[in-house]
Enzyme design. Structure first.
Site, PDB file in Angstrom:
ATOM      1  N   LYS A 110       0.712  -1.492  -0.016  1.00 11.94           N
ATOM      2  CA  LYS A 110       0.428   0.096  -0.158  1.00 11.94           C
ATOM      3  C   LYS A 110       0.840   1.570   0.474  1.00 11.94           C
ATOM      4  O   LYS A 110       0.156   2.557  -0.339  1.00 11.94           O
ATOM      5  CB  LYS A 110      -1.178  -0.037   1.257  1.00 11.94           C
TER       6      LYS A 110
HETATM    7  C1  LIG Z   1      -4.501  -4.977   0.565  1.00  8.73           C
HETATM    8  C2  LIG Z   1      -3.237  -6.391   0.301  1.00  8.73           C
HETATM    9  C3  LIG Z   1      -3.486  -7.224  -0.463  1.00  8.73           C
HETATM   10  C4  LIG Z   1      -4.848  -6.749  -1.117  1.00  8.73           C
HETATM   11  O1  LIG Z   1      -5.082  -6.409  -2.357  1.00  8.73           O
HETATM   12  P1  LIG Z   1      -5.879  -5.447  -3.053  1.00  8.73           P
HETATM   13  O2  LIG Z   1      -5.401  -4.528  -4.251  1.00  8.73           O
HETATM   14  O3  LIG Z   1      -6.611  -5.043  -2.083  1.00  8.73           O
HETATM   15  O4  LIG Z   1      -6.545  -6.595  -3.880  1.00  8.73           O
HETATM   16  C5  LIG Z   1      -2.843  -8.117  -0.682  1.00  8.73           C
HETATM   17  N1  LIG Z   1      -2.026  -8.097   0.254  1.00  8.73           N
HETATM   18  C6  LIG Z   1      -1.628  -7.653   1.259  1.00  8.73           C
HETATM   19  C7  LIG Z   1      -0.142  -7.645   2.185  1.00  8.73           C
HETATM   20  C8  LIG Z   1      -2.471  -6.243   1.499  1.00  8.73           C
HETATM   21  O5  LIG Z   1      -2.456  -5.358   2.447  1.00  8.73           O
END
Ligand SMILES: *Cc1c(COP(=O)(O)O)cnc(C)c1O
Length: 497
Positions: A110
């Site tokens: 993120k």
């Molecule tokens: C948010 C997240 C995901 C999923 O990503 P999306 O964009 O919501 O599909 C997978 N792994 C981790 C560690 C995350 O923080």
């Protein structure tokens, strides 16, 4: 470049799309036309640094932002990452690579977008002449919340309120959030799961009444969730960057197609891969990997999205989601950009809770996407075996993706006519961010204390522990409030005072 809503209406500028977060009526912004990257431009990206590559991709979408300023912002954002490459591609064996996206301040992918979003938002406000205070309202399954807090802490003219499911995040995720510094932040637990949390927050976005009440206080609502187009576009860059790295290291030749496997929850990360492909990047298959909450696996294989099922808590909590927001953008694209049909489907998703796509749409989807899932046992086994084989500790989310990627690769290996393509597994979190789950997967033993878990994983794997997680150990929690979903708006009003 203008942006249009998946649910119809007038086109808006990039700055407007970013500030609003979500379009009126609940639609999501998509680019009016998908820009392309030519072979010559891709070649030009080879010699660029990661921030330069990202600036190049962002510039294609947000052309009203001054180029040099954008590059400076990206240099600053990725300058906070540990190590000198914010998105290193690691070769595991012939044809198998990990794209590590967890070197940012909160140790999950993120950060790739949320460290840039504050600049995009501030600049958008400047461009639009917005003088109001901005409230970033965010629902989180654990990782978005911390990355938003970290990105926006003490940002001038911006407040951040983060709502997380009280019972649905890992201990470490919770600790990261409730210890957050900054005078402009609020962190609140919500009784219920992530879907309850996300639904309640989306309702506030759609509500004219809520927006009016905020307006009276001089506050404008925006979002740091992946519904915000400002989240999505920076994520496109790492697909291009990974391809460039494969070219530079002579793992592939120009034009060779590459597969990517993505651990998926809200469908934001993998959707960025889809846009990269539509922009001309030679991507073969996008492998959509789910955990036991396999609503997307069923959708891609059967053509029906059905959210009416139990939501399980798993060891990959950031993927414990039944309503994948960003799928709306894909639906819009594969329907031939039919906003009326998208509205209809989203209504059906709300009630009775499911919708189906047409046979030709399902066929088109299967040309780009392969979907599978890993249950808890599969995940544990994959993390364990991967460490045994390659001496590399995967986090549990990446473990889900690796499990599905390997079953996809096995399937292709059986087909003598299948083109041989490298597989890049997108690694979304540091194993130290989920120490209990990873320690269990590696050893079969439980450890109650997160920091003990970190220490033990380090002893076994010798992988470097991120400084930001080490620093959490002695930070006192600042936030303790837990509210039911229907009290979220009240909490927001209290917070803005
Ligand atoms: C948010 C997240 C995901 C999923 O990503 P999306 O964009 O919501 O599909 C997978 N792994 C981790 C560690 C995350 O923080």
């Amino acid at each position: 470049m203008k942006f249009i809503s998946t649910r119809g209406g007038a086109a808006v500028t990039g700055a407007e799309a970013i500030v609003r977060g979500m379009a009126e009526g609940g639609g999501l912004y998509v680019p009016e036309t998908i820009p392309s990257v030519s072979a010559g431009e891709l070649d030009g990206m080879l010699s660029m640094s990661y921030p330069e590559r990202a600036a190049f991709i962002l510039g294609k979408y947000f052309d009203e932002f001054p180029e040099e300023e954008l590059l400076a912002a990206l240099n600053a954002a990725y300058g906070q990452f540990e190590g000198d490459d914010p998105a290193p591609l690691v070769k595991i064996e012939e044809g198998l690579f990990l794209l590590e996206l967890f070197h940012g301040p909160t140790c999950a992918f993120k950060d790739m977008a949320l460290s840039v979003l504050p600049y995009l938002l501030r600049k958008s406000c400047d461009l639009l002449g917005v003088k109001k205070e901005i409230l970033i309202l965010t629902a989180t399954s654990g990782d978005t919340g911390k990355a938003a807090l970290e990105g926006f802490a003490d940002a001038e003219g911006i407040k951040v309120a983060v709502f997380y499911p009280d019972e649905g995040v890992s201990k470490m995720q919770k600790l990261q959030m409730v210890t957050q510094d900054g005078d402009n932040v609020d962190v609140v637990g919500v009784k219920g799961n992530f879907d309850d949390c996300q639904a309640a927050v989306k309702k506030i976005f759609r509500s004219q009444e809520c927006r009016e009440k905020l307006k009276e206080k001089g506050v404008l609502l925006s979002s740091a969730n992946s519904i915000n187009i400002g989240r999505l576009v920076p994520q496109i860059a790492y697909y291009f960057s990974a391809y460039c790295d494969l070219l530079s290291s002579e793992q592939i030749r120009f034009g060779d197609r590459v597969d990517f496997a993505v651990p998926t929850g809200n469908f934001g990360n993998i959707l960025a891969g889809y846009y990269a492909k539509r922009m001309g990047l030679p991507i073969g298959t996008l492998v959509c990997a789910s955990n036991r909450n396999n609503v997307l696996t069923d959708f891609f294989n059967k053509g029906t999205y059905d959210k009416k099922r139990p939501l399980y808590r798993t060891m990959s909590p950031s993927m414990d989601i039944l309503v994948s927001s960003n799928l709306e953008r894909l639906l819009f694209e594969i329907s031939g950009r039919d906003s009326a049909l998208t509205v209809e489907r989203m209504k059906a998703l709300a009630n009775p809770g499911r919708y189906s796509v047409r046979a030709e749409e399902l066929k088109a989807l299967s040309q780009t996407f392969y979907a599978g899932y890993a249950n808890e046992e599969d995940t544990v086994e994959c993390v364990y075996e991967f460490f045994e084989e390659f001496n590399y500790p995967l986090d549990t989310h990446t473990g889900v993706a690796m499990h599905v990627a390997r079953s996809y690769c096995r399937k292709r290996a059986e087909d003598v006519n299948a083109e041989i393509r490298p597989m890049v597994v997108v690694s979304t979190a540091s194993p130290y961010k989920f120490p209990q789950a990873v320690y269990y997967a590696l050893t079969g033993n439980d450890v109650k204390d997160s920091f003990k878990g970190i220490k033990r994983i380090h002893l076994i794997t010798a992988m470097k522990v991120p400084e930001s997680l080490k620093a959490l150990r002695y930070k006192p929690p600042r936030f303790k409030t837990v509210v039911p979903p229907e009290k979220i708006f009240e909490e927001v009003m209290n917070f803005i005072g």
